[in-house]
Design a protein around this motif. Structure first.
Motif, short mmCIF file in Angstrom:
data_model
loop_
_atom_site.label_atom_id
_atom_site.label_comp_id
_atom_site.label_asym_id
_atom_site.label_seq_id
_atom_site.Cartn_x
_atom_site.Cartn_y
_atom_site.Cartn_z
N ILE A 1 14.88 -12.01 -7.67
CA ILE A 1 15.24 -11.99 -6.25
C ILE A 1 15.44 -13.43 -5.80
CG2 ILE A 1 14.58 -11.33 -3.92
CD1 ILE A 1 12.70 -9.24 -5.14
N HIS A 2 16.65 -13.73 -5.36
CA HIS A 2 16.97 -15.05 -4.81
C HIS A 2 16.93 -14.94 -3.29
CE1 HIS A 2 17.91 -16.51 -8.77
NE2 HIS A 2 18.75 -15.51 -8.96
N THR A 3 16.01 -15.68 -2.69
CA THR A 3 15.74 -15.56 -1.26
C THR A 3 16.38 -16.70 -0.48
OG1 THR A 3 13.66 -16.77 -1.51
CG2 THR A 3 13.57 -14.37 -1.73
N GLY A 4 16.47 -16.51 0.83
CA GLY A 4 17.12 -17.51 1.67
C GLY A 4 16.34 -18.79 1.84
N HIS A 5 15.03 -18.75 1.60
CA HIS A 5 14.18 -19.94 1.69
C HIS A 5 13.11 -19.83 0.61
CE1 HIS A 5 15.89 -21.08 5.63
NE2 HIS A 5 15.92 -19.78 5.85
N GLY A 6 12.65 -20.98 0.15
CA GLY A 6 11.58 -20.97 -0.82
C GLY A 6 12.06 -20.63 -2.23
N ARG A 7 11.11 -20.35 -3.08
CA ARG A 7 11.42 -20.14 -4.50
C ARG A 7 11.96 -18.73 -4.75
NH1 ARG A 7 7.68 -16.95 -7.09
NH2 ARG A 7 5.65 -16.64 -6.07
N SER A 8 12.76 -18.63 -5.80
CA SER A 8 13.22 -17.33 -6.26
C SER A 8 12.07 -16.59 -6.94
CB SER A 8 14.39 -17.49 -7.23
OG SER A 8 15.52 -18.05 -6.58
N ILE A 9 12.17 -15.26 -6.93
CA ILE A 9 11.10 -14.42 -7.47
C ILE A 9 11.57 -13.85 -8.80
CG2 ILE A 9 9.58 -12.46 -7.03
CD1 ILE A 9 10.48 -12.76 -4.02
N VAL A 10 11.00 -14.35 -9.89
CA VAL A 10 11.39 -13.88 -11.22
C VAL A 10 10.23 -13.20 -11.95
CG1 VAL A 10 13.25 -15.55 -11.48
CG2 VAL A 10 10.93 -16.17 -12.21
N ASP A 11 9.03 -13.32 -11.42
CA ASP A 11 7.87 -12.64 -11.98
C ASP A 11 7.46 -11.51 -11.05
OD1 ASP A 11 7.63 -14.38 -14.21
OD2 ASP A 11 6.59 -15.85 -12.95
N GLY A 12 7.57 -10.28 -11.52
CA GLY A 12 7.17 -9.13 -10.73
C GLY A 12 7.96 -8.94 -9.46
N PRO A 13 9.29 -8.99 -9.50
CA PRO A 13 10.06 -8.87 -8.25
C PRO A 13 9.87 -7.53 -7.54
CG PRO A 13 11.52 -8.76 -10.16
CD PRO A 13 10.18 -9.19 -10.66
N ALA A 14 9.75 -6.43 -8.28
CA ALA A 14 9.54 -5.13 -7.63
C ALA A 14 8.20 -5.11 -6.91
CB ALA A 14 9.62 -4.00 -8.67
N GLU A 15 7.18 -5.69 -7.53
CA GLU A 15 5.86 -5.75 -6.91
C GLU A 15 5.90 -6.64 -5.66
OE1 GLU A 15 6.55 -6.14 -10.05
OE2 GLU A 15 5.41 -4.59 -11.12
N SER A 16 6.69 -7.71 -5.71
CA SER A 16 6.82 -8.58 -4.54
C SER A 16 7.46 -7.85 -3.37
CB SER A 16 7.65 -9.82 -4.90
OG SER A 16 7.72 -10.71 -3.82
N LEU A 17 8.47 -7.01 -3.65
CA LEU A 17 9.07 -6.20 -2.59
C LEU A 17 8.04 -5.25 -1.97
CD1 LEU A 17 12.59 -5.18 -3.97
CD2 LEU A 17 12.08 -6.68 -2.04
N GLU A 18 7.20 -4.68 -2.81
CA GLU A 18 6.15 -3.79 -2.31
C GLU A 18 5.20 -4.54 -1.38
OE1 GLU A 18 3.53 -0.57 -1.78
OE2 GLU A 18 5.53 -0.56 -2.68
N LEU A 19 4.83 -5.76 -1.75
CA LEU A 19 3.94 -6.56 -0.92
C LEU A 19 4.59 -6.90 0.42
CD1 LEU A 19 2.45 -9.11 -3.48
CD2 LEU A 19 1.23 -7.24 -2.33
N SER A 20 5.90 -7.22 0.39
CA SER A 20 6.59 -7.52 1.64
C SER A 20 6.64 -6.30 2.54
CB SER A 20 8.01 -8.01 1.34
OG SER A 20 7.99 -9.26 0.68
N ALA A 21 6.87 -5.12 1.96
CA ALA A 21 6.91 -3.90 2.75
C ALA A 21 5.56 -3.64 3.43
CB ALA A 21 7.28 -2.71 1.85
N ARG A 22 4.47 -3.86 2.70
CA ARG A 22 3.15 -3.66 3.28
C ARG A 22 2.88 -4.67 4.39
NH1 ARG A 22 -0.55 -3.16 -2.19
NH2 ARG A 22 0.41 -1.24 -3.04
N ALA A 23 3.23 -5.95 4.14
CA ALA A 23 2.95 -6.99 5.11
C ALA A 23 3.75 -6.79 6.39
CB ALA A 23 3.26 -8.36 4.50
N ALA A 24 4.99 -6.34 6.26
CA ALA A 24 5.85 -6.16 7.44
C ALA A 24 5.31 -5.07 8.36
CB ALA A 24 7.26 -5.83 7.00
N ARG A 25 4.53 -4.14 7.81
CA ARG A 25 3.96 -3.06 8.62
C ARG A 25 2.74 -3.51 9.43
NH1 ARG A 25 6.66 -0.12 4.82
NH2 ARG A 25 7.37 1.93 5.51
N MET A 26 2.14 -4.61 9.04
CA MET A 26 0.95 -5.09 9.72
C MET A 26 1.34 -5.74 11.04
SD MET A 26 -1.08 -6.70 6.45
CE MET A 26 -2.49 -7.16 7.46
#
Length: 207
Positions: A181-206
């Motif tokens: 996952i290449h993001t608009g800011h910060g580092r790209s996500i190459v380790d566990g990208p699917a898991e990172s999406l899951e974490l973002s989904a959880r965090a956005a709900r808080m």
């Protein structure tokens, strides 16, 4: 090859990813002649000499593709248009920065890969994510970031409920096929990208 030409910029900027050649981190290159395919800059960044940074890697650009039109993602576009006489592709052609439309569900060629577009509002109304199913490479713009972070919704056109829905649809859309996952800011996500999406989904709900 995917290169963030804004990585050394010191001013306020987004990432700006130059795609030339096979984009994948999973699928090996199939071109034996070194074909760069369609040389494309995904977002332009701001407050640095983007044409000079592009020319460190390629001698010309075929297109600019925008994930969205916030100023930090389009700031160097006038200089790039002047330097390369290049057309810009994005979701909303009513914006001065967008010459040609990429609709929801449309495709665009980046390097030698074919990327599908998903309209993902919530951070901004014209936000797109781009995914190449052959390589598993995703350009996520400012929808999600590393470490479970997600895009701001306190700016004009921001909407937290829309963003949560967009992240959920993105997760379903890419499934377990995402490899980077290449993001608009910060580092790209190459380790566990699917898991990172899951974490973002959880965090956005808080709240």
């Amino acid at each position: 090859m995917i290169t963030n030409i804004a990585s050394e910029a010191t001013g306020m900027t987004s990432n700006a990813f130059l795609v030339a050649g096979p984009p994948g981190v999973r699928t090996p290159a199939t071109d034996d002649d070194g074909d760069a395919g369609r040389r494309v800059l995904v977002d332009t960044g701001a407050n640095f000499d983007a044409p000079a940074a592009v020319r460190e890697h390629v001698d010309d650009l075929d297109a600019v593709v925008l994930t969205h039109t916030h100023p930090d993602h389009v700031g160097t576009l006038p200089a790039l248009r002047e330097a390369f006489d290049v057309a810009t592709w994005g979701y909303d052609t009513s914006h001065d920065a967008v010459d040609r439309e990429i609709p929801d569900g449309g495709t665009t060629r980046l390097g030698t890969g074919t990327f599908e577009a998903l309209h993902t509002p919530g951070h901004k109304d014209d936000h797109l994510c781009l995914f190449d199913r052959d390589s598993g490479v995703l350009f996520a713009g400012d929808l999600v970031f590393a470490n479970g972070a997600f895009g701001r919704t306190d700016l004009a056109e921001g909407d937290r409920d829309l963003l949560v829905d967009s992240v959920d649809r993105l997760r379903e859309w890419v499934g377990d096929d995402v490899t980077a996952i290449h993001t608009g800011h910060g580092r790209s996500i190459v380790d566990g990208p699917a898991e990172s999406l899951e974490l973002s989904a959880r965090a956005a709900r808080m709240r």
